[in-house]
Write a protein that holds these residues in place. Structure first.
Motif, PDB file in Angstrom:
ATOM      1  N   LEU A  88      78.773 -55.192  78.986  1.00 27.27           N
ATOM      2  CA  LEU A  88      79.268 -54.921  77.737  1.00 27.27           C
ATOM      3  C   LEU A  88      80.172 -55.720  76.829  1.00 27.27           C
ATOM      4  CD1 LEU A  88      79.968 -50.734  78.549  1.00 27.27           C
ATOM      5  CD2 LEU A  88      78.459 -51.947  76.804  1.00 27.27           C
ATOM      6  N   ASN A  89      80.985 -56.767  77.564  1.00 25.03           N
ATOM      7  CA  ASN A  89      81.790 -57.721  77.255  1.00 25.03           C
ATOM      8  C   ASN A  89      80.769 -58.848  76.890  1.00 25.03           C
ATOM      9  OD1 ASN A  89      84.321 -56.662  77.034  1.00 25.03           O
ATOM     10  ND2 ASN A  89      84.236 -56.755  79.218  1.00 25.03           N
ATOM     11  N   GLY A  90      79.645 -58.840  76.954  1.00 24.83           N
ATOM     12  CA  GLY A  90      78.689 -59.949  76.723  1.00 24.83           C
ATOM     13  C   GLY A  90      78.981 -61.189  77.397  1.00 24.83           C
ATOM     14  N   ILE A 172      84.282 -43.053  90.616  1.00 32.35           N
ATOM     15  CA  ILE A 172      84.806 -42.376  89.358  1.00 32.35           C
ATOM     16  C   ILE A 172      84.729 -43.233  88.157  1.00 32.35           C
ATOM     17  CG2 ILE A 172      86.935 -41.455  88.498  1.00 32.35           C
ATOM     18  CD1 ILE A 172      87.786 -40.887  91.276  1.00 32.35           C
ATOM     19  N   GLY A 173      84.912 -44.627  88.452  1.00 31.03           N
ATOM     20  CA  GLY A 173      84.736 -45.407  87.056  1.00 31.03           C
ATOM     21  C   GLY A 173      83.427 -45.762  86.574  1.00 31.03           C
ATOM     22  N   ILE A 174      82.359 -45.794  87.478  1.00 30.05           N
ATOM     23  CA  ILE A 174      80.940 -46.128  86.990  1.00 30.05           C
ATOM     24  C   ILE A 174      80.368 -44.709  86.339  1.00 30.05           C
ATOM     25  CG2 ILE A 174      79.953 -45.541  89.174  1.00 30.05           C
ATOM     26  CD1 ILE A 174      78.879 -48.157  86.525  1.00 30.05           C
ATOM     27  N   PHE A 175      81.027 -43.630  86.940  1.00 27.69           N
ATOM     28  CA  PHE A 175      80.633 -42.363  86.404  1.00 27.69           C
ATOM     29  C   PHE A 175      81.088 -41.868  85.025  1.00 27.69           C
ATOM     30  CE2 PHE A 175      79.010 -40.719  90.573  1.00 27.69           C
ATOM     31  CZ  PHE A 175      77.979 -40.486  90.064  1.00 27.69           C
ATOM     32  N   SER A 176      82.588 -42.665  85.010  1.00 26.80           N
ATOM     33  CA  SER A 176      83.112 -42.442  83.724  1.00 26.80           C
ATOM     34  C   SER A 176      82.363 -43.352  82.676  1.00 26.80           C
ATOM     35  CB  SER A 176      84.621 -42.907  83.542  1.00 26.80           C
ATOM     36  OG  SER A 176      84.820 -44.381  83.856  1.00 26.80           O
ATOM     37  N   PHE A 177      81.947 -44.345  83.000  1.00 25.11           N
ATOM     38  CA  PHE A 177      81.095 -45.223  81.959  1.00 25.11           C
ATOM     39  C   PHE A 177      79.808 -44.483  81.590  1.00 25.11           C
ATOM     40  CE2 PHE A 177      82.950 -49.558  83.869  1.00 25.11           C
ATOM     41  CZ  PHE A 177      84.237 -49.392  83.501  1.00 25.11           C
ATOM     42  N   PHE A 178      79.211 -43.861  82.469  1.00 30.49           N
ATOM     43  CA  PHE A 178      78.018 -43.357  82.221  1.00 30.49           C
ATOM     44  C   PHE A 178      78.189 -42.176  81.017  1.00 30.49           C
ATOM     45  CE2 PHE A 178      75.742 -43.893  86.528  1.00 30.49           C
ATOM     46  CZ  PHE A 178      75.683 -45.308  86.350  1.00 30.49           C
ATOM     47  N   PHE A 179      79.314 -41.392  81.381  1.00 28.88           N
ATOM     48  CA  PHE A 179      79.350 -40.300  80.507  1.00 28.88           C
ATOM     49  C   PHE A 179      80.266 -40.713  79.147  1.00 28.88           C
ATOM     50  CE2 PHE A 179      79.553 -37.921  84.840  1.00 28.88           C
ATOM     51  CZ  PHE A 179      78.525 -37.292  84.387  1.00 28.88           C
ATOM     52  N   ALA A 180      80.852 -41.880  79.234  1.00 25.01           N
ATOM     53  CA  ALA A 180      81.473 -42.180  77.792  1.00 25.01           C
ATOM     54  C   ALA A 180      80.310 -42.779  76.967  1.00 25.01           C
ATOM     55  CB  ALA A 180      82.504 -43.306  78.421  1.00 25.01           C
ATOM     56  N   SER A 181      79.265 -43.269  77.661  1.00 23.08           N
ATOM     57  CA  SER A 181      78.088 -43.787  76.823  1.00 23.08           C
ATOM     58  C   SER A 181      77.271 -42.649  76.231  1.00 23.08           C
ATOM     59  CB  SER A 181      77.257 -44.918  77.746  1.00 23.08           C
ATOM     60  OG  SER A 181      76.517 -44.129  78.611  1.00 23.08           O
ATOM     61  N   TRP A 182      77.300 -41.490  77.034  1.00 28.67           N
ATOM     62  CA  TRP A 182      76.402 -40.399  76.635  1.00 28.67           C
ATOM     63  C   TRP A 182      77.206 -39.312  75.723  1.00 28.67           C
ATOM     64  CZ3 TRP A 182      75.015 -39.525  82.201  1.00 28.67           C
ATOM     65  CH2 TRP A 182      73.976 -40.376  82.495  1.00 28.67           C
ATOM     66  N   VAL A 183      78.572 -39.229  75.842  1.00 26.27           N
ATOM     67  CA  VAL A 183      79.374 -38.386  74.900  1.00 26.27           C
ATOM     68  C   VAL A 183      80.370 -39.366  74.669  1.00 26.27           C
ATOM     69  CG1 VAL A 183      80.639 -36.329  75.008  1.00 26.27           C
ATOM     70  CG2 VAL A 183      78.580 -36.330  76.582  1.00 26.27           C
ATOM     71  N   PRO A 184      80.297 -39.839  73.189  1.00 29.62           N
ATOM     72  CA  PRO A 184      81.668 -40.601  72.885  1.00 29.62           C
ATOM     73  C   PRO A 184      82.742 -39.975  72.698  1.00 29.62           C
ATOM     74  CG  PRO A 184      79.630 -41.067  71.651  1.00 29.62           C
ATOM     75  CD  PRO A 184      79.224 -39.865  72.552  1.00 29.62           C
ATOM     76  N   GLY A 185      83.942 -40.416  73.293  1.00 24.63           N
ATOM     77  CA  GLY A 185      85.366 -39.770  73.104  1.00 24.63           C
ATOM     78  C   GLY A 185      85.461 -38.939  74.467  1.00 24.63           C
ATOM     79  N   SER A 186      84.679 -38.826  75.202  1.00 23.00           N
ATOM     80  CA  SER A 186      84.794 -37.999  76.472  1.00 23.00           C
ATOM     81  C   SER A 186      85.632 -38.537  77.522  1.00 23.00           C
ATOM     82  CB  SER A 186      83.300 -37.650  77.254  1.00 23.00           C
ATOM     83  OG  SER A 186      82.619 -38.835  77.456  1.00 23.00           O
ATOM     84  N   VAL A 187      85.820 -39.783  77.473  1.00 23.51           N
ATOM     85  CA  VAL A 187      86.461 -40.408  78.424  1.00 23.51           C
ATOM     86  C   VAL A 187      88.005 -41.288  77.748  1.00 23.51           C
ATOM     87  CG1 VAL A 187      86.642 -42.323  80.280  1.00 23.51           C
ATOM     88  CG2 VAL A 187      84.395 -40.915  79.933  1.00 23.51           C
ATOM     89  N   PRO A 188      88.988 -40.705  78.234  1.00 26.05           N
ATOM     90  CA  PRO A 188      90.327 -41.209  77.701  1.00 26.05           C
ATOM     91  C   PRO A 188      90.166 -42.820  77.913  1.00 26.05           C
ATOM     92  CG  PRO A 188      90.792 -39.105  78.768  1.00 26.05           C
ATOM     93  CD  PRO A 188      89.416 -39.574  79.131  1.00 26.05           C
ATOM     94  N   LEU A 189      90.872 -43.524  76.945  1.00 30.21           N
ATOM     95  CA  LEU A 189      91.120 -44.924  77.087  1.00 30.21           C
ATOM     96  C   LEU A 189      89.918 -45.864  77.362  1.00 30.21           C
ATOM     97  CD1 LEU A 189      94.390 -44.649  79.649  1.00 30.21           C
ATOM     98  CD2 LEU A 189      94.147 -44.844  77.116  1.00 30.21           C
ATOM     99  N   TYR A 190      88.832 -45.353  77.087  1.00 32.35           N
ATOM    100  CA  TYR A 190      87.513 -45.954  77.049  1.00 32.35           C
ATOM    101  C   TYR A 190      87.555 -46.966  75.838  1.00 32.35           C
ATOM    102  CZ  TYR A 190      82.561 -47.047  78.093  1.00 32.35           C
ATOM    103  OH  TYR A 190      81.316 -47.512  78.265  1.00 32.35           O
ATOM    104  N   PRO A 191      87.330 -48.290  76.245  1.00 32.99           N
ATOM    105  CA  PRO A 191      87.292 -49.191  75.147  1.00 32.99           C
ATOM    106  C   PRO A 191      86.428 -48.936  74.004  1.00 32.99           C
ATOM    107  CG  PRO A 191      87.457 -50.323  77.243  1.00 32.99           C
ATOM    108  CD  PRO A 191      87.067 -49.087  77.480  1.00 32.99           C
TER     109      PRO A 191
END
Length: 195
Positions: A88-90, A172-191
């Motif tokens: 994601l950071n390229g 937990i982190g990789i699952f939060s990345f998955f869910f944040a990519s599917w539901v924007p705003g669902s994970v607090p502090l996600y860049p």
């Protein structure tokens, strides 16, 4: 592809927090119990989180297999979390004849050629076979089931606990990345720049 990746991740992490703080039922006088293994959580009152009582299933070998599975899944989750952030950071774009994979992990996965997937699964299979056969002492022959393919001598329990805790957090982190990519705003502090 997203659903498949999530199902694979859910299946892979099913034994992530397997051992239980209660002793195992066995006839051996020197039976291994979860209390003898590293990985107890101070956050949970110096116990191992096991709401399904998986540690009570089977024998001492079963408990060691659960621990080995947890360690392996922890390591995969740590690599996945780093890979997700890296992509994601390229920071590194893999070039194929059709062009680069890009900086979107889902698009990169979808654009990976068939031979790329063959290489990934072949490498994972080779590592698994070597771990189960010739690399280091087999986890069923160790005190606590910890997988040590690099054959480090006398790994302290404190280091094993650090690896388990970092791996659990990575799951937990990789699952939060998955869910944040599917539901924007669902994970607090996600860049925000990752969305």
């Amino acid at each position: 592809m997203k659903v498949l990746a999530t199902l694979a991740a859910l299946t892979a992490s099913a034994s992530a927090f397997a051992p239980n703080a209660s002793p195992m039922k066995t006839s051996s006088l020197s039976a291994l119990s979860v209390d003898d293994m590293p990985g107890k959580s101070i956050e949970l009152g110096s116990q191992v989180w096991d709401p399904l009582n998986l540690a009570e299933l089977g024998s001492e070998k079963t408990l060691k297999w659960f621990r080995a599975s947890e360690v392996k899944h922890c390591r995969v989750a740590m690599l996945a979390t780093c890979g997700w952030a890296h992509t994601l950071n390229g920071w590194g774009k893999i070039e194929y004849p059709d062009g680069p994979l890009g900086s979107d992990p889902w698009a990169a996965m979808a654009n990976t050629p068939a031979m790329g997937w063959v290489q990934i699964f072949l490498t994972a299979g080779i590592v698994e076979i070597l771990t189960e056969t010739v690399l280091g002492e087999h986890y069923l022959n160790t005190e606590d089931g910890h997988v040590n393919p690099l054959m480090f001598k006398d790994v302290p329990d404190k280091m094993k606990e650090k690896e388990l805790k970092n791996g659990r957090l990575a799951m937990i982190g990789i699952f939060s990345f998955f869910f944040a990519s599917w539901v924007p705003g669902s994970v607090p502090l996600y860049p925000a720049e990752w969305q």
